[in-house]
Design a protein around this motif. Structure first.
Motif, PDB file in Angstrom:
ATOM      1  N   LEU A  62       0.819  -1.213   0.000  1.00 39.08           N
ATOM      2  CA  LEU A  62       0.000   0.000   0.000  1.00 39.08           C
ATOM      3  C   LEU A  62       0.854   1.265   0.000  1.00 39.08           C
ATOM      4  N   ARG A  63       2.128   1.154   0.337  1.00 41.57           N
ATOM      5  CA  ARG A  63       3.018   2.322   0.309  1.00 41.57           C
ATOM      6  C   ARG A  63       3.606   2.555  -1.075  1.00 41.57           C
ATOM      7  N   ALA A  64       3.335   1.675  -2.006  1.00 37.94           N
ATOM      8  CA  ALA A  64       3.958   1.759  -3.327  1.00 37.94           C
ATOM      9  C   ALA A  64       3.767   3.117  -4.004  1.00 37.94           C
ATOM     10  N   PRO A  65       2.559   3.743  -3.964  1.00 40.31           N
ATOM     11  CA  PRO A  65       2.416   5.044  -4.633  1.00 40.31           C
ATOM     12  C   PRO A  65       3.357   6.105  -4.066  1.00 40.31           C
ATOM     13  N   VAL A  66       3.549   6.101  -2.753  1.00 37.62           N
ATOM     14  CA  VAL A  66       4.456   7.072  -2.128  1.00 37.62           C
ATOM     15  C   VAL A  66       5.906   6.794  -2.544  1.00 37.62           C
ATOM     16  N   ILE A  67       6.272   5.542  -2.557  1.00 38.18           N
ATOM     17  CA  ILE A  67       7.637   5.171  -2.952  1.00 38.18           C
ATOM     18  C   ILE A  67       7.876   5.534  -4.415  1.00 38.18           C
ATOM     19  N   ARG A 140      14.116  17.980   8.727  1.00 39.89           N
ATOM     20  CA  ARG A 140      13.867  17.692   7.316  1.00 39.89           C
ATOM     21  C   ARG A 140      12.959  16.475   7.146  1.00 39.89           C
ATOM     22  N   ASP A 141      13.292  15.397   7.845  1.00 41.92           N
ATOM     23  CA  ASP A 141      12.521  14.171   7.673  1.00 41.92           C
ATOM     24  C   ASP A 141      11.112  14.300   8.240  1.00 41.92           C
ATOM     25  N   GLY A 142      10.987  15.083   9.332  1.00 41.61           N
ATOM     26  CA  GLY A 142       9.657  15.312   9.874  1.00 41.61           C
ATOM     27  C   GLY A 142       8.761  16.036   8.874  1.00 41.61           C
ATOM     28  N   ALA A 143       9.325  17.033   8.216  1.00 45.53           N
ATOM     29  CA  ALA A 143       8.554  17.736   7.180  1.00 45.53           C
ATOM     30  C   ALA A 143       8.241  16.796   6.021  1.00 45.53           C
ATOM     31  N   GLY A 144       9.192  15.930   5.708  1.00 46.53           N
ATOM     32  CA  GLY A 144       8.972  14.979   4.626  1.00 46.53           C
ATOM     33  C   GLY A 144       7.808  14.044   4.905  1.00 46.53           C
ATOM     34  N   ARG A 145       7.621  13.716   6.159  1.00 48.40           N
ATOM     35  CA  ARG A 145       6.521  12.814   6.502  1.00 48.40           C
ATOM     36  C   ARG A 145       5.172  13.451   6.209  1.00 48.40           C
ATOM     37  N   ILE A 146       5.101  14.751   6.432  1.00 48.80           N
ATOM     38  CA  ILE A 146       3.846  15.447   6.151  1.00 48.80           C
ATOM     39  C   ILE A 146       3.540  15.368   4.657  1.00 48.80           C
ATOM     40  N   VAL A 147       4.554  15.562   3.838  1.00 48.16           N
ATOM     41  CA  VAL A 147       4.349  15.488   2.385  1.00 48.16           C
ATOM     42  C   VAL A 147       3.974  14.065   1.977  1.00 48.16           C
ATOM     43  N   ASP A 148       4.638  13.074   2.560  1.00 53.64           N
ATOM     44  CA  ASP A 148       4.306  11.688   2.226  1.00 53.64           C
ATOM     45  C   ASP A 148       2.859  11.367   2.573  1.00 53.64           C
ATOM     46  N   THR A 149       2.406  11.901   3.700  1.00 50.01           N
ATOM     47  CA  THR A 149       1.009  11.673   4.097  1.00 50.01           C
ATOM     48  C   THR A 149       0.061  12.272   3.060  1.00 50.01           C
ATOM     49  N   ALA A 150       0.409  13.460   2.589  1.00 47.94           N
ATOM     50  CA  ALA A 150      -0.431  14.099   1.571  1.00 47.94           C
ATOM     51  C   ALA A 150      -0.376  13.341   0.248  1.00 47.94           C
ATOM     52  N   PHE A 151       0.767  12.713  -0.031  1.00 50.87           N
ATOM     53  CA  PHE A 151       0.941  11.955  -1.270  1.00 50.87           C
ATOM     54  C   PHE A 151       0.216  10.609  -1.241  1.00 50.87           C
ATOM     55  N   ASN A 152      -0.035  10.101  -0.050  1.00 53.33           N
ATOM     56  CA  ASN A 152      -0.603   8.766   0.074  1.00 53.33           C
ATOM     57  C   ASN A 152      -2.071   8.785  -0.330  1.00 53.33           C
TER      58      ASN A 152
END
Length: 273
Positions: A62-67, A140-152
């Motif tokens: 299920l993480r494939a789209p984010v990856i 940096r990585d914390g901010a990245g998580r927010i973007v990944d959540t939006a991308f999911n």
């Protein structure tokens, strides 16, 4: 899952808020030992390894789209193709991702996240952070998580008001992640004189390797956004380090998973132990 190998190393992680981070780490440890760890041990007790492996496969799929998105943003065309092919194969032949059939075809799993993408683009780590129920990270990585959540896509998918699927995915992710880390966390707690420093240093080492896609001495980690393989009952014990200050997980020829957990939307994120 590989057990940690302790060794001394100079801890150079930028941690200007160490006092606050240590308090948050202590709060996290209390929550973990009272709630998450017992649940993970119960999950291990009532399931066998093939079942746990299927759960890991399912949430990874299920993480494939984010990856895939982060593969593309990093210019990793070949890896993006592998991610897309894995998703197609595992979602069909692999019965919605329960079986990692793609791996049998030589399509090896890897993880990417927007924190890694920012690093590839030249963004620095920023201050170290420890967030209860999320674990070690940096600005940096914390901010990245927010973007990944939006991308999911699961974040925005409509289920006619029914959150059962999202809840199931989040629960499965937390269980699989914490169960897979039981032995590693046990080893750190028992062998490290300062687990806070061990987690901090290990996070830095493992993230550096993940950003380089395993081209450094530390192999591609299940990244702090990755999910460790379901472990067998008997994992090897970590060798104790007799000297105290600054124990870290030493780069080894096997991946050493960091503590991880999931956000409420099902996205796996860094640690929680």
């Amino acid at each position: 899952m590989a057990a940690p190998v302790n060794a001394r190393a100079q801890d150079t992680v930028y941690d200007p808020w160490e006092g606050a981070n240590r308090n948050l780490f202590a709060a996290h440890e209390a929550i973990d030992q009272a709630l998450l760890e017992p649940i993970a041990r119960g999950y291990r007790a009532v399931t066998n390894q093939p079942v746990r492996k299927s759960v890991v496969n399912f949430v990874r799929n299920l993480r494939a789209p984010v990856i895939f998105a982060n593969d593309v943003l990093q210019g990793e065309v070949e890896r993006a193709g592998v991610t897309a092919a894995r998703f197609g194969v595992n979602s069909t032949v692999g019965l919605l991702g329960l079986f990692d059939t793609a791996d049998e075809f030589g399509l090896e799993y890897h993880d990417e996240d927007f924190g890694q993408t920012l690093a590839v683009w030249g963004v620095g780590d920023g201050p170290y952070l420890f967030v209860p129920l999320m674990g070690p990270t940096n600005l940096r990585d914390g901010a990245g998580r927010i973007v990944d959540t939006a991308f999911n896509p699961l974040t925005w998918a409509e289920f006619d008001g029914d959150d059962t699927f999202r809840t199931t995915n989040t629960t499965a992710t937390v269980l699989a992640t914490r169960e897979g880390l039981l032995d590693t966390v046990d080893a750190i707690r028992s062998d490290s004189l300062d687990p806070y420093v061990t987690f901090r240093s290990s996070y830095d080492l493992l993230r550096s390797s993940a950003i380089e896609n395993g081209r450094s001495s530390v192999q591609d980690l299940p990244d702090f956004e990755d999910i460790p393989e379901a472990s067998d009952e008997a994992a090897p014990e970590a060798a104790p380090e007799p000297d105290g200050g600054g124990d870290v997980l030493q780069p080894t020829d096997q991946p050493v998973p960091p503590p991880s957990t999931a956000t409420t939307d099902g996205t796996v994120v860094d640690v929680v132990r």
